[in-house]
Every structure is written in C-alpha cells, then in structure tokens.
Design an enzyme around this catalytic site. Structure first.
Site, PDB file in Angstrom:
ATOM      1  N   LYS A 171       2.373   6.587  -1.316  1.00 42.93           N
ATOM      2  CA  LYS A 171       1.492   6.850  -2.513  1.00 42.93           C
ATOM      3  C   LYS A 171       0.175   6.271  -2.436  1.00 42.93           C
ATOM      4  O   LYS A 171      -0.048   5.405  -1.575  1.00 42.93           O
ATOM      5  CB  LYS A 171       1.982   5.856  -3.706  1.00 42.93           C
ATOM      6  CG  LYS A 171       1.562   5.682  -4.993  1.00 42.93           C
ATOM      7  CD  LYS A 171       2.125   4.956  -5.990  1.00 42.93           C
ATOM      8  CE  LYS A 171       1.468   5.242  -7.507  1.00 42.93           C
ATOM      9  NZ  LYS A 171       0.337   4.180  -7.372  1.00 42.93           N
ATOM     10  N   SER A 193      -3.421  10.384  -4.927  1.00 43.30           N
ATOM     11  CA  SER A 193      -3.777   9.516  -6.183  1.00 43.30           C
ATOM     12  C   SER A 193      -4.901   8.560  -5.431  1.00 43.30           C
ATOM     13  O   SER A 193      -5.001   8.221  -4.452  1.00 43.30           O
ATOM     14  CB  SER A 193      -2.587   8.517  -6.415  1.00 43.30           C
ATOM     15  OG  SER A 193      -2.764   7.445  -7.259  1.00 43.30           O
ATOM     16  N   HIS A 195      -5.257   5.509  -7.339  1.00 37.43           N
ATOM     17  CA  HIS A 195      -4.642   4.442  -8.143  1.00 37.43           C
ATOM     18  C   HIS A 195      -5.897   3.732  -9.086  1.00 37.43           C
ATOM     19  O   HIS A 195      -6.200   2.743  -8.862  1.00 37.43           O
ATOM     20  CB  HIS A 195      -4.657   3.386  -6.817  1.00 37.43           C
ATOM     21  CG  HIS A 195      -3.513   2.421  -7.097  1.00 37.43           C
ATOM     22  ND1 HIS A 195      -2.503   1.899  -6.218  1.00 37.43           N
ATOM     23  CD2 HIS A 195      -3.389   1.349  -8.037  1.00 37.43           C
ATOM     24  CE1 HIS A 195      -1.701   0.882  -6.692  1.00 37.43           C
ATOM     25  NE2 HIS A 195      -2.463   0.815  -7.797  1.00 37.43           N
ATOM     26  N   ASP A 226      -1.093  11.707  -9.638  1.00 36.76           N
ATOM     27  CA  ASP A 226      -1.399  10.748 -10.562  1.00 36.76           C
ATOM     28  C   ASP A 226      -2.838  10.572 -10.921  1.00 36.76           C
ATOM     29  O   ASP A 226      -3.685  11.038 -10.121  1.00 36.76           O
ATOM     30  CB  ASP A 226      -0.544   9.483 -10.866  1.00 36.76           C
ATOM     31  CG  ASP A 226      -1.064   8.325  -9.707  1.00 36.76           C
ATOM     32  OD1 ASP A 226      -1.759   8.754  -9.260  1.00 36.76           O
ATOM     33  OD2 ASP A 226      -0.035   7.517  -9.811  1.00 36.76           O
ATOM     34  N   ILE A 229      -3.478  11.540 -15.714  1.00 35.05           N
ATOM     35  CA  ILE A 229      -2.765  12.542 -16.378  1.00 35.05           C
ATOM     36  C   ILE A 229      -2.126  11.958 -17.638  1.00 35.05           C
ATOM     37  O   ILE A 229      -1.222  10.892 -17.862  1.00 35.05           O
ATOM     38  CB  ILE A 229      -1.296  12.760 -15.589  1.00 35.05           C
ATOM     39  CG1 ILE A 229      -1.640  13.284 -14.036  1.00 35.05           C
ATOM     40  CG2 ILE A 229      -0.312  13.787 -16.078  1.00 35.05           C
ATOM     41  CD1 ILE A 229      -2.362  14.418 -13.967  1.00 35.05           C
ATOM     42  N   ARG A 250      -1.603   4.958 -17.336  1.00 40.39           N
ATOM     43  CA  ARG A 250      -2.171   4.108 -18.470  1.00 40.39           C
ATOM     44  C   ARG A 250      -1.887   4.921 -19.675  1.00 40.39           C
ATOM     45  O   ARG A 250      -1.787   4.324 -20.720  1.00 40.39           O
ATOM     46  CB  ARG A 250      -3.362   3.528 -18.086  1.00 40.39           C
ATOM     47  CG  ARG A 250      -3.412   2.482 -16.775  1.00 40.39           C
ATOM     48  CD  ARG A 250      -4.703   2.112 -16.703  1.00 40.39           C
ATOM     49  NE  ARG A 250      -5.694   3.168 -16.119  1.00 40.39           N
ATOM     50  CZ  ARG A 250      -6.789   3.219 -15.769  1.00 40.39           C
ATOM     51  NH1 ARG A 250      -7.489   2.083 -15.911  1.00 40.39           N
ATOM     52  NH2 ARG A 250      -7.499   4.291 -15.181  1.00 40.39           N
TER      53      ARG A 250
HETATM   54  C1  LIG Z   1      -0.529  -2.482 -14.933  1.00 36.97           C
HETATM   55  C2  LIG Z   1      -0.411  -1.545 -13.800  1.00 36.97           C
HETATM   56  C3  LIG Z   1       0.380  -1.972 -12.816  1.00 36.97           C
HETATM   57  C4  LIG Z   1       0.330  -1.319 -11.869  1.00 36.97           C
HETATM   58  N1  LIG Z   1       1.234  -1.443 -10.802  1.00 36.97           N
HETATM   59  C5  LIG Z   1       1.209  -0.622  -9.459  1.00 36.97           C
HETATM   60  C6  LIG Z   1       2.107  -1.114  -8.427  1.00 36.97           C
HETATM   61  O1  LIG Z   1       2.682  -2.301  -8.508  1.00 36.97           O
HETATM   62  N2  LIG Z   1       2.094  -0.152  -7.154  1.00 36.97           N
HETATM   63  C7  LIG Z   1       1.469   1.044  -7.570  1.00 36.97           C
HETATM   64  O2  LIG Z   1       1.726   1.837  -6.411  1.00 36.97           O
HETATM   65  N3  LIG Z   1       0.711   1.424  -8.482  1.00 36.97           N
HETATM   66  C8  LIG Z   1       0.591   0.545  -9.490  1.00 36.97           C
HETATM   67  N4  LIG Z   1      -0.153   0.963 -10.515  1.00 36.97           N
HETATM   68  C9  LIG Z   1      -0.962   2.171 -10.560  1.00 36.97           C
HETATM   69  C10 LIG Z   1      -0.048   3.435 -11.009  1.00 36.97           C
HETATM   70  O3  LIG Z   1       0.968   3.579 -10.601  1.00 36.97           O
HETATM   71  C11 LIG Z   1      -0.851   4.703 -11.124  1.00 36.97           C
HETATM   72  O4  LIG Z   1      -1.427   4.755  -9.706  1.00 36.97           O
HETATM   73  C12 LIG Z   1      -2.273   4.602 -11.818  1.00 36.97           C
HETATM   74  O5  LIG Z   1      -1.963   3.927 -13.195  1.00 36.97           O
HETATM   75  C13 LIG Z   1      -2.604   6.082 -12.148  1.00 36.97           C
HETATM   76  O6  LIG Z   1      -3.814   5.901 -12.698  1.00 36.97           O
HETATM   77  P1  LIG Z   1      -4.216   6.119 -14.468  1.00 36.97           P
HETATM   78  O7  LIG Z   1      -3.475   5.033 -15.035  1.00 36.97           O
HETATM   79  O8  LIG Z   1      -5.545   6.335 -14.715  1.00 36.97           O
HETATM   80  O9  LIG Z   1      -3.492   7.404 -14.799  1.00 36.97           O
HETATM   81  C14 LIG Z   1      -0.391  -0.058 -11.658  1.00 36.97           C
HETATM   82  C15 LIG Z   1      -1.223   0.387 -12.995  1.00 36.97           C
HETATM   83  C16 LIG Z   1      -1.086  -0.186 -13.691  1.00 36.97           C
HETATM   84  C17 LIG Z   1      -2.210   0.027 -14.993  1.00 36.97           C
END
Ligand SMILES: Cc1cc2nc3c(=O)[nH]c(=O)nc-3n(C[C@H](O)[C@H](O)[C@H](O)COP(=O)(O)O)c2cc1C
Length: 298
Positions: A171, A193, A195, A226, A229, A250
């Site tokens: 990821k 992604s 992130h 991601d 989306i 989110r």
């Molecule tokens: C509260 C929160 C916790 C997250 N924790 C992780 C995590 O522990 N591991 C991970 O790979 N991504 C984590 N993410 C990232 C999400 O998996 C994802 O890649 C990201 O939110 C995508 O972007 P977007 O929210 O703009 O769609 C987290 C995101 C948020 C908002």
C-alpha cells in the site's frame, strides 16, 4: 497578501479527478452488473473499505468505528481493510466475519512486523500488507503513536511475501518503479495511493495509474486505488484508467460517525448504485469491460 501555493496532494487529486469527464453510449447498452472476481473470491462490487486505524466508539456505541465499518463491509459483500493496531483489536475485526486485509505498519521493530503478519495468517485474514508510504516523517523516520518506523528494502518485502500463504498487498505505490519492485517481490496486489496527501505535490493516483497498469501488463498483480474516492463516478474513473477496484476513504467517515453500520452500508450501496448507473450510461455491462475510451480530459 498571503503567499499561497497549492501543494496539498488531496486538493490536487480532487482537481484532477473532477477534470475527467464521461461521454454517454446508450444504444445497445444494458443494465450493469458490478460484481467482481478478486484473488480467488467474489465480491458484490469493486469498492473496498479503507485501511483505517484509531477510530473511537462513536456516540458511545458499543462497537468501535473499525468494527462498525467491518460489519458494513461484510453485509455489503466487499473486501475490508484495516490498518495500525495490536493483535487483540485485529481479532475483534476478524470476529465480525468480514473478509479483511491487514495492513501492518513498517515498524522498525522487525519482530513486531513478523508477529502481526503471522497473527493475521493464523486468524484467517484474506490478505496482509504494508503501507510503505508511512516510513518517513519530517524528522527522518516517522513516529506513529510513539512507535518508530523503519526503512524497507526489496529483500524485506520478499521476506513478508514468504512469511504466510496469504496474498501480500503493498500500500502506497505511486510510481512505476515501486510497482515493478512490488511485483518482483511477489506482491499479489498494490494500492496506488498517496495516503491522504502525506507528501506535498504527490501525483494524483489516477494520473499515474495508466503508466502503472501498462508496466504491470501480463503480471499477476491486482491494482487498487485510493485517495479522494467518494462516489461511484470516482470508482468508475479509476476502473477506466486501469484499476481493478477502488477504496473509499475519509468520504466514509460522516456516515460512519452518525449512522454506524447502517450509515456505512447506505453510503457504500450508494457508491455501488452510482457505479452501476454510470456503467449503463457509458455502455459497459460488466466491470471487466470498462475501458478509458469514454473518458475526456479537460
Ligand atoms: C483516521 C485514519 C486512519 C488511518 N490509518 C491508516 C493505517 O493505519 N494504515 C494505512 O495504511 N492507512 C491508514 N489511513 C489511510 C487510509 O487507508 C487511506 O489511504 C486514505 O485515507 C485515503 O485518502 P482519502 O481519505 O483522502 O480518501 C488512515 C486514514 C485515516 C483518515
């Protein structure tokens, strides 16, 4: 006057996605079917949950937000993801019955990485993976909730692939270079992604996606996207540009906070309904048929 530049990758990503428009192809089109085959299993739609962590129990409800969205994923028959957590919390997620991929942090503590991946294997996870985009922080290696992250090499990725029989997901792939290294290491899936914008000026996932798809042609590696989306239209654009599936992020949180399991189910089903609607409007009755010929870049 304040000096501003738009370096925020979230805004750049949103702008790029919204600049892609769709043409209609209605004659001879059929009602669409969104179901997919994915890594030996079948799911209702190419929509997945995000690998989240650290969600509280919203509005005093009994289950944590992580468990609530996992139940919603199970009920919607889509692939579920979770992120940073200890084994006990991961077990709670597995207890929901959702088919779940555990994304383990790139901890500096190699024994912890191994333990969490092996635990996922014995607990019956669908897959395991690592978010390689959380290695670095502003002061060198990132520190997440008091835990220091570590640099990750190609050989380390290979060792994770060999640790269990589960498919391995990398990821945080945002280049052809990392996509090819992931494939060569034996990953069965990558998540394209940034992130939610960790690096300024990160290229929008949908912009780099066609190059990654092309580089992985003929390789047995699934591509998930991601970041930003939020709708069936976003998922459709990701599929048209070469993804096998897309994960919400989110965008799911307001529904989760206010509506819990039912709120997330509604949200996910609306994303799926809009995807089916757009597929019918653009002349694609099956997910595997979708291509980029209906896209217009403005
Ligand atoms: C509260 C929160 C916790 C997250 N924790 C992780 C995590 O522990 N591991 C991970 O790979 N991504 C984590 N993410 C990232 C999400 O998996 C994802 O890649 C990201 O939110 C995508 O972007 P977007 O929210 O703009 O769609 C987290 C995101 C948020 C908002």
């Amino acid at each position: 006057m304040e000096y501003t530049r738009i370096s925020d990758a979230n805004l750049l990503t949103e702008k790029y996605m919204d600049s892609i428009l769709l043409e209609e192809r209605l004659i001879d089109s059929k009602v669409a079917d969104t179901s997919i085959a994915f890594l030996g299993d079948h799911f209702a739609m190419p929509v997945m949950t995000p690998a989240f962590s650290h969600l509280k129990n919203y509005n005093g409800r009994e289950q944590s937000g992580l468990e609530e969205y996992s139940v919603a994923a199970r009920d919607c028959n889509i692939l579920n993801f979770c992120g940073m957590m200890e084994n006990a919390q991961f077990q709670q997620i597995m207890d929901t019955g959702a088919k779940t991929v555990r994304i383990v942090k790139p901890y500096a503590d190699a024994a912890k990485v191994k333990d969490q991946m092996q635990y996922a294997g014995s607990a019956g996870a669908f897959g395991i993976g690592m978010d390689i985009d959380h290695i670095f922080g502003e002061n060198g290696l990132d520190v997440v909730v008091g835990e220091t992250m570590g640099e990750q090499t190609f050989e380390m990725l290979q060792s994770y692939v060999e640790l269990t029989k589960l498919p391995f997901f990398v990821k945080g792939v945002l280049s052809v270079s990392d996509a090819l290294k992931s494939a060569d290491a034996g990953a069965k899936a990558i998540i394209v992604s940034h992130h939610h914008g960790r690096m300024p000026y990160a290229v929008p996932p949908l912009m780099i996606l066609p190059k990654i798809r092309e580089a992985l042609a003929g390789r047995d590696v699934k591509i998930i996207v991601d970041c930003g989306i939020a709708s069936g239209a976003d998922v459709f654009k990701a599929l048209a540009l070469g993804a096998d599936a897309a994960a919400v992020g989110r965008s799911m949180l307001p529904a989760l906070e206010t509506g819990g399991v039912e709120g997330v189910k509604d949200f996910l089903q609306n994303v799926g309904r809009e995807l089916a609607y757009i597929m019918s409007f653009t002349g694609f009755s099956r997910v595997s048929d979708i291509d980029d010929s209906v896209l217009h870049f403005t």
